[in-house]
Enzyme design. Structure first.
Site, PDB file in Angstrom:
ATOM      1  N   SER A  71       0.570  -0.996   0.103  1.00 12.84           N
ATOM      2  CA  SER A  71       0.046  -0.111   0.093  1.00 12.84           C
ATOM      3  C   SER A  71       0.679   1.279   0.150  1.00 12.84           C
ATOM      4  O   SER A  71       1.848   1.230   0.397  1.00 12.84           O
ATOM      5  CB  SER A  71      -0.765   0.053   1.139  1.00 12.84           C
ATOM      6  OG  SER A  71      -1.733  -0.935   1.312  1.00 12.84           O
TER       7      SER A  71
HETATM    8  N1  SAH Z   1       0.426  -5.299   4.392  1.00 12.08           N
HETATM    9  C1  SAH Z   1       0.955  -5.574   3.197  1.00 12.08           C
HETATM   10  C2  SAH Z   1      -0.221  -5.402   2.052  1.00 12.08           C
HETATM   11  C3  SAH Z   1      -0.268  -6.696   1.148  1.00 12.08           C
HETATM   12  S1  SAH Z   1      -1.525  -6.337   0.096  1.00 12.08           S
HETATM   13  C4  SAH Z   1       2.172  -4.788   2.884  1.00 12.08           C
HETATM   14  O1  SAH Z   1       2.566  -3.966   3.649  1.00 12.08           O
HETATM   15  O2  SAH Z   1       2.766  -5.142   1.776  1.00 12.08           O
HETATM   16  C5  SAH Z   1      -2.572  -7.540   0.911  1.00 12.08           C
HETATM   17  C6  SAH Z   1      -2.215  -9.105   1.470  1.00 12.08           C
HETATM   18  O3  SAH Z   1      -3.228  -9.815   1.833  1.00 12.08           O
HETATM   19  C7  SAH Z   1      -1.643  -9.858   0.054  1.00 12.08           C
HETATM   20  O4  SAH Z   1      -0.357 -10.417   0.208  1.00 12.08           O
HETATM   21  C8  SAH Z   1      -2.624 -10.927  -0.114  1.00 12.08           C
HETATM   22  O5  SAH Z   1      -1.946 -12.287  -0.685  1.00 12.08           O
HETATM   23  C9  SAH Z   1      -3.078 -11.238   1.337  1.00 12.08           C
HETATM   24  N2  SAH Z   1      -4.420 -11.842   1.804  1.00 12.08           N
HETATM   25  C10 SAH Z   1      -5.650 -11.783   1.076  1.00 12.08           C
HETATM   26  N3  SAH Z   1      -6.608 -12.578   1.599  1.00 12.08           N
HETATM   27  C11 SAH Z   1      -5.881 -13.061   2.602  1.00 12.08           C
HETATM   28  C12 SAH Z   1      -6.507 -14.054   3.766  1.00 12.08           C
HETATM   29  N4  SAH Z   1      -7.747 -14.472   3.770  1.00 12.08           N
HETATM   30  N5  SAH Z   1      -5.440 -14.284   4.719  1.00 12.08           N
HETATM   31  C13 SAH Z   1      -4.172 -14.050   4.589  1.00 12.08           C
HETATM   32  N6  SAH Z   1      -3.945 -12.920   3.573  1.00 12.08           N
HETATM   33  C14 SAH Z   1      -4.590 -12.700   2.732  1.00 12.08           C
END
Ligand code: SAH
Length: 225
Positions: A75
């Site tokens: 993000s």
């Molecule tokens: N906080 C992260 C944002 C990553 S984007 C950062 O700082 O980089 C959101 C992430 O959520 C992705 O990697 C995606 O694979 C994960 N995600 C989506 N659904 C999920 C679920 N049900 N359980 C765990 N992770 C999930």
């Protein structure tokens, strides 16, 4: 064990993306409304550029989200700062993050909170995040799992942060909040838009507040090995 990722981190960790670039980002964040000095100081110090591919490192401090592979994104700084600020407001002791992704938000949380747990459903992203966090000596506990189920063995949590957008809030997560705990999550508002919401638990009462509009990847079920 030889980890090529660690060679790359060690080479890139020394300089290149300068303190000046980070300071500019933090000034911008303050202008954009981030008021928590702890979060601003932290983001001025921590190497966001190590959480994206080397080819994108130069852009790590820009006001934009960046791809991290597998169709997922890190993000934009404002969103990470805002979520962190909301999560640590009430001085939580134990926090759960759903969606470790690159591990950058996990890093920030782990510098401000005694116990950080983070769940990622894509095993390859989890492995990379775990290596970066180990290299930076960030003491978070990570696992590969479907985060919609929370982390029952470590509950209750004083704060739960979702970094992917839920269609509806999984009940299991609300149940894993401590009394007085808060959940911060992007939720779909029906017209293709998303809002950040904050849910505060008081006993069996869950009070919901809608905050600003945001843009996140969807929260998906199941695990990708
Ligand atoms: N906080 C992260 C944002 C990553 S984007 C950062 O700082 O980089 C959101 C992430 O959520 C992705 O990697 C995606 O694979 C994960 N995600 C989506 N659904 C999920 C679920 N049900 N359980 C765990 N992770 C999930």
């Amino acid at each position: 064990m030889h980890l090529p990722e660690c060679d790359s981190l060690s080479r890139r960790g020394r300089g290149m993306t300068s303190q000046r670039t980070r300071d500019r980002m933090v000034k911008r964040l303050a202008r954009q409304g981030i008021g928590d000095a702890r979060v601003l100081e932290l983001m001025a110090r921590e190497p966001r550029h190590l959480f994206v591919d080397e080819a994108l490192a130069q852009r790590a401090y820009e006001d934009s989200s960046l791809p991290i592979g597998f169709g997922q994104t890190l993000s934009r700084p404002l969103t990470v700062a805002r979520m962190t600020e909301l999560a640590v407001q009430a001085e939580p002791r134990r926090v759960l993050e759903l969606g470790s992704g690159s591990g950058y938000q996990t890093l920030l949380l782990s510098r401000l909170v005694a116990e950080v747990y983070s769940v990622e459903r894509i095993a390859a992203l989890h492995r990379r995040a775990a290596q970066r966090l180990a290299w930076l000596e960030a003491p978070a506990r990570l696992k590969v799992a479907d985060g919609t189920l929370g982390w029952a063995g470590a509950a209750p949590f004083d704060a739960i942060v979702l970094t992917a957008c839920a269609r509806t809030l999984p009940q299991a997560l609300l149940e894993q909040l401590s009394d007085g705990g808060v959940l911060i999550a992007p939720v779909a508002t029906g017209d293709g838009a998303q809002s950040l919401i904050q849910v505060r638990r008081t006993g069996r009462l869950f009070e919901q507040r809608r905050l600003e509009s945001v843009r996140f990847v969807p929260l998906l079920e199941g695990v990708v090995e």
